[in-house]
Structures are given as C-alpha cells and as structure tokens.
Design an enzyme around this catalytic site. Structure first.
Site, PDB file in Angstrom:
ATOM      1  N   HIS A   1       0.766  10.786  -3.097  1.00  0.00           N
ATOM      2  CA  HIS A   1      -0.387  10.597  -2.223  1.00  0.00           C
ATOM      3  C   HIS A   1      -1.178  11.895  -2.251  1.00  0.00           C
ATOM      4  O   HIS A   1      -0.730  12.917  -1.743  1.00  0.00           O
ATOM      5  CB  HIS A   1       0.080  10.251  -0.806  1.00  0.00           C
TER       6      HIS A   1
ATOM      7  N   GLU B   1       0.842  -0.533  -5.473  1.00  0.00           N
ATOM      8  CA  GLU B   1      -0.121   0.551  -5.659  1.00  0.00           C
ATOM      9  C   GLU B   1       0.538   1.720  -6.387  1.00  0.00           C
ATOM     10  O   GLU B   1       1.670   2.091  -6.080  1.00  0.00           O
ATOM     11  CB  GLU B   1      -0.652   1.017  -4.300  1.00  0.00           C
TER      12      GLU B   1
ATOM     13  N   ASP C   1      -0.700   5.537  -7.323  1.00  0.00           N
ATOM     14  CA  ASP C   1      -1.708   6.600  -7.259  1.00  0.00           C
ATOM     15  C   ASP C   1      -1.370   7.649  -8.312  1.00  0.00           C
ATOM     16  O   ASP C   1      -0.360   8.356  -8.183  1.00  0.00           O
ATOM     17  CB  ASP C   1      -1.725   7.256  -5.873  1.00  0.00           C
TER      18      ASP C   1
ATOM     19  N   LYS D   1      -5.019  -3.404 -12.570  1.00  0.00           N
ATOM     20  CA  LYS D   1      -6.280  -3.349 -11.832  1.00  0.00           C
ATOM     21  C   LYS D   1      -6.518  -1.874 -11.523  1.00  0.00           C
ATOM     22  O   LYS D   1      -5.661  -1.195 -10.973  1.00  0.00           O
ATOM     23  CB  LYS D   1      -6.122  -4.168 -10.548  1.00  0.00           C
TER      24      LYS D   1
ATOM     25  N   GLU E   1      -4.688   3.650  -8.778  1.00  0.00           N
ATOM     26  CA  GLU E   1      -5.721   4.546  -8.275  1.00  0.00           C
ATOM     27  C   GLU E   1      -5.692   5.758  -9.201  1.00  0.00           C
ATOM     28  O   GLU E   1      -4.740   6.527  -9.203  1.00  0.00           O
ATOM     29  CB  GLU E   1      -5.414   4.940  -6.833  1.00  0.00           C
TER      30      GLU E   1
ATOM     31  N   HIS F   1       0.850  -1.188   0.000  1.00  0.00           N
ATOM     32  CA  HIS F   1       0.000   0.000   0.000  1.00  0.00           C
ATOM     33  C   HIS F   1       0.885   1.236   0.000  1.00  0.00           C
ATOM     34  O   HIS F   1       1.911   1.270   0.682  1.00  0.00           O
ATOM     35  CB  HIS F   1      -0.894  -0.023   1.244  1.00  0.00           C
ATOM     36  N   ASN F   2       0.519   2.251  -0.814  1.00  0.00           N
ATOM     37  CA  ASN F   2       1.346   3.462  -0.937  1.00  0.00           C
ATOM     38  C   ASN F   2       2.807   3.085  -1.213  1.00  0.00           C
ATOM     39  O   ASN F   2       3.737   3.613  -0.591  1.00  0.00           O
ATOM     40  CB  ASN F   2       1.262   4.328   0.328  1.00  0.00           C
TER      41      ASN F   2
END
Length: 154
Positions: free
Chosen positions: A70, A55, A57, A153, A104, A25-26
């Site tokens: 982030h 991930e 973003d 994804k 994301e 994550h991140n």
C-alpha cells in the site's frame, strides 16, 4: 454453511457486466492499511472464500523486481512474482469462474514489462489475452465462457 450455496443455479451465460462480482480491496494486507503486513497468502484465503476480483498494488522494487504494497504507508512489501504464483495456485480450487486481477500500476516501464513477463510465464494459457475492442458491454464474454481464465484490469 448451507450446502445449497455451493452450487451455481443462475444463468452464467450473460455478459460479464450483468453480474455482481465478489471483490477484495487491498487484498494483500493482513490488517490495517497504514502499518500492517503485506502477505501473499492473503490471496489464497480470499480466493478460497469465493472472491473473484483481487487488488494488486504494484510499485517499483529493488533489483528490478516489482513489489506489492500500500503506497506511501508503512505496510511491508512482497514480491509481485510471489503474489502471481499464489493466485495461480489458488484461483480455481473452489471455483472455476474467472478471476480478475485489478492491478493498480505505479511502476516504471521497465518493471511493467517484468510484470507482463510474470503474468505470461506464471499463468500461461489461463491468462486471457483477448482484447475487448467494442464499446458495447453486451459484447463481453460470459462467466461461463471465461471459466478457468485470469483477466487483467488496469
């Protein structure tokens, strides 16, 4: 570390959804999620440590270049292109099983097109462009079938 842990002894022919997947994550952050530096080399670190889902973003950046950071914080920004190139370089050094990019997406259509262009250019044949049209998870390909592939994804 135990050398026996370096080899896969499980059946890797089952549908992908039958497995726990080591995820990050991140991934891009070198520290806390409010003030730290975003660094492309963090992807190299986690991929070599066995992580298979990272991930990313994505946000609109200057000059039409999407960036990774982030959102709504003071973390620094890095170019999406640099992240993709790092993932491409390190994805399969220690492990041939598929890598999932958990994107994301906060980008405009224009910069989403740039992301798609970079994914195709940088990953080439490694990018799995097959679509799973069935609602039946038993129809998903297996980790064995997807060796050496990058999945997206969003």
């Amino acid at each position: 570390s135990n050398p026996l842990h370096r080899h896969v002894h499980q059946d890797m022919q089952q549908p992908l959804c039958h497995y726990f997947i080591a995820s990050s994550h991140n991934t891009y952050l070198s520290g806390d999620q409010l003030l730290s530096q975003s660094r492309a080399d963090m992807y190299a670190r986690v991929l070599q440590a066995g992580c298979r889902c990272v991930e990313v973003d994505c946000w609109d950046g200057p000059d039409g270049e999407p960036v990774v950071h982030h959102g709504y914080t003071l973390t620094s920004k890095i170019l999406f292109r640099d992240v993709a190139e790092t993932i491409n370089k390190y994805a399969f050094i220690k492990n041939e099983f598929p890598v999932i990019l958990s994107i994301e997406n906060h980008c405009s259509i224009q910069q989403q097109k740039k992301i798609a262009q970079y994914l195709k250019e940088i990953f080439g044949d490694k990018l799995d462009l097959s679509s799973v049209s069935t609602g039946d998870p038993r129809q998903l390909p297996s980790p064995q079938d997807l060796k050496g592939k990058i999945l997206v994804k969003v």
